[in-house]
Design a protein around this motif. Structure first.
Motif, mmCIF file in Angstrom:
data_model
loop_
_atom_site.group_PDB
_atom_site.id
_atom_site.type_symbol
_atom_site.label_atom_id
_atom_site.label_comp_id
_atom_site.label_asym_id
_atom_site.label_seq_id
_atom_site.Cartn_x
_atom_site.Cartn_y
_atom_site.Cartn_z
ATOM 1 N N PHE A 111 71.899 8.920 -13.883
ATOM 2 C CA PHE A 111 72.511 10.139 -14.410
ATOM 3 C C PHE A 111 73.981 9.868 -14.741
ATOM 4 N N PRO A 112 74.253 9.212 -15.884
ATOM 5 C CA PRO A 112 75.632 8.856 -16.227
ATOM 6 C C PRO A 112 76.512 10.096 -16.407
ATOM 7 N N LEU A 113 77.664 10.098 -15.761
ATOM 8 C CA LEU A 113 78.575 11.243 -15.821
ATOM 9 C C LEU A 113 79.129 11.463 -17.227
ATOM 10 N N GLY A 114 79.267 10.411 -18.000
ATOM 11 C CA GLY A 114 79.817 10.534 -19.340
ATOM 12 C C GLY A 114 78.918 11.286 -20.314
ATOM 13 N N TYR A 115 77.648 11.449 -19.970
ATOM 14 C CA TYR A 115 76.694 12.099 -20.876
ATOM 15 C C TYR A 115 76.377 13.547 -20.508
ATOM 16 N N ILE A 116 76.897 14.038 -19.375
ATOM 17 C CA ILE A 116 76.514 15.399 -18.972
ATOM 18 C C ILE A 116 77.607 16.432 -19.282
ATOM 19 N N GLY A 117 78.695 16.010 -19.897
ATOM 20 C CA GLY A 117 79.684 16.962 -20.394
ATOM 21 C C GLY A 117 80.514 17.664 -19.343
ATOM 22 N N LEU A 118 80.927 16.976 -18.286
ATOM 23 C CA LEU A 118 81.757 17.611 -17.264
ATOM 24 C C LEU A 118 83.146 17.933 -17.785
ATOM 25 N N GLY A 119 83.591 17.268 -18.837
ATOM 26 C CA GLY A 119 84.900 17.553 -19.398
ATOM 27 C C GLY A 119 84.943 18.889 -20.132
ATOM 28 N N ASN A 120 83.805 19.472 -20.402
ATOM 29 C CA ASN A 120 83.739 20.743 -21.112
ATOM 30 C C ASN A 120 83.806 21.947 -20.181
ATOM 31 N N LEU A 164 87.516 3.842 -3.108
ATOM 32 C CA LEU A 164 86.059 3.890 -3.211
ATOM 33 C C LEU A 164 85.582 4.841 -4.305
ATOM 34 N N SER A 165 86.238 5.986 -4.461
ATOM 35 C CA SER A 165 85.817 6.917 -5.508
ATOM 36 C C SER A 165 86.147 6.363 -6.900
ATOM 37 N N SER A 166 87.212 5.596 -7.021
ATOM 38 C CA SER A 166 87.540 4.978 -8.314
ATOM 39 C C SER A 166 86.475 3.974 -8.716
ATOM 40 N N LEU A 167 86.029 3.164 -7.770
ATOM 41 C CA LEU A 167 84.968 2.203 -8.066
ATOM 42 C C LEU A 167 83.661 2.918 -8.411
ATOM 43 N N PHE A 168 83.339 3.965 -7.655
ATOM 44 C CA PHE A 168 82.130 4.734 -7.942
ATOM 45 C C PHE A 168 82.184 5.334 -9.343
ATOM 46 N N ASN A 169 83.313 5.960 -9.680
ATOM 47 C CA ASN A 169 83.430 6.608 -10.987
ATOM 48 C C ASN A 169 83.418 5.601 -12.129
ATOM 49 N N ALA A 170 83.944 4.412 -11.905
ATOM 50 C CA ALA A 170 83.916 3.383 -12.949
ATOM 51 C C ALA A 170 82.485 2.999 -13.299
ATOM 52 N N GLY A 177 81.423 -9.263 -17.408
ATOM 53 C CA GLY A 177 82.843 -8.935 -17.488
ATOM 54 C C GLY A 177 83.181 -7.682 -16.707
ATOM 55 N N CYS A 178 82.294 -6.699 -16.756
ATOM 56 C CA CYS A 178 82.495 -5.462 -16.002
ATOM 57 C C CYS A 178 82.500 -5.734 -14.501
ATOM 58 N N VAL A 179 81.544 -6.539 -14.046
ATOM 59 C CA VAL A 179 81.474 -6.874 -12.619
ATOM 60 C C VAL A 179 82.726 -7.638 -12.205
ATOM 61 N N LEU A 180 83.193 -8.553 -13.030
ATOM 62 C CA LEU A 180 84.402 -9.307 -12.724
ATOM 63 C C LEU A 180 85.613 -8.374 -12.603
ATOM 64 N N CYS A 181 85.747 -7.440 -13.536
ATOM 65 C CA CYS A 181 86.860 -6.488 -13.491
ATOM 66 C C CYS A 181 86.773 -5.573 -12.273
ATOM 67 N N LEU A 182 85.570 -5.125 -11.936
ATOM 68 C CA LEU A 182 85.411 -4.267 -10.762
ATOM 69 C C LEU A 182 85.708 -5.021 -9.474
ATOM 70 N N MET A 183 85.301 -6.279 -9.402
ATOM 71 C CA MET A 183 85.610 -7.078 -8.211
ATOM 72 C C MET A 183 87.117 -7.305 -8.088
ATOM 73 N N ALA A 184 87.789 -7.551 -9.204
ATOM 74 C CA ALA A 184 89.248 -7.729 -9.183
ATOM 75 C C ALA A 184 89.940 -6.435 -8.764
ATOM 76 N N SER A 185 89.452 -5.304 -9.284
ATOM 77 C CA SER A 185 90.061 -4.025 -8.909
ATOM 78 C C SER A 185 89.793 -3.691 -7.445
ATOM 79 N N LEU A 186 88.628 -4.080 -6.929
ATOM 80 C CA LEU A 186 88.350 -3.873 -5.505
ATOM 81 C C LEU A 186 89.299 -4.716 -4.662
ATOM 82 N N PHE A 187 89.524 -5.957 -5.066
ATOM 83 C CA PHE A 187 90.447 -6.827 -4.340
ATOM 84 C C PHE A 187 91.853 -6.240 -4.336
ATOM 85 N N ILE A 188 92.308 -5.772 -5.501
ATOM 86 C CA ILE A 188 93.639 -5.172 -5.580
ATOM 87 C C ILE A 188 93.691 -3.881 -4.778
ATOM 88 N N GLY A 189 92.650 -3.070 -4.880
ATOM 89 C CA GLY A 189 92.607 -1.822 -4.118
ATOM 90 C C GLY A 189 92.597 -2.050 -2.621
#
Length: 93
Positions: free
Chosen positions: A83-92, A69-75, A32-44
């Motif tokens: 090294f998942p960005l969600g686990y290293i606390g960049l929001g802090n 491209l950065s939106s797809l990378f960040n997704a 499902g994630c791959v399908l959503c990313l492919m759809a977002s790439l098509f729209i982008g």
């Protein structure tokens, strides 16, 4: 990725997660994630098509290329990869 890495357990507080609750398998979630990313790439990609070619320019706007491209990378990088960005606390910061 959170379920596979052990972040979504039975002790997690908050809204239900489909893989954690057993509604979807990790493979179905990934598909499902791959399908959503492919759809977002098509729209982008539609935003990268130049709309004003009267000046002879035929290249895409570099800012829009960066945004798409950065939106797809960040997704993918938010909870995926080594090294998942969600686990290293960049929001802090």
């Amino acid at each position: 990725a959170d379920f596979v890495k052990g972040a979504d357990t039975d002790k997690r507080v908050g809204q239900a997660r489909a893989t954690q609750k057993g509604w979807l398998t990790p493979y179905e979630t990934c598909r499902g994630c791959v399908l959503c990313l492919m759809a977002s790439l098509f729209i982008g990609m539609q935003y990268l098509i130049p709309t004003n070619c009267s000046d002879g320019g035929s290249s895409a706007d570099p800012i829009m290329v960066f945004i798409v491209l950065s939106s797809l990378f960040n997704a993918v990088a938010y909870t995926g990869g080594p090294f998942p960005l969600g686990y290293i606390g960049l929001g802090n910061i």
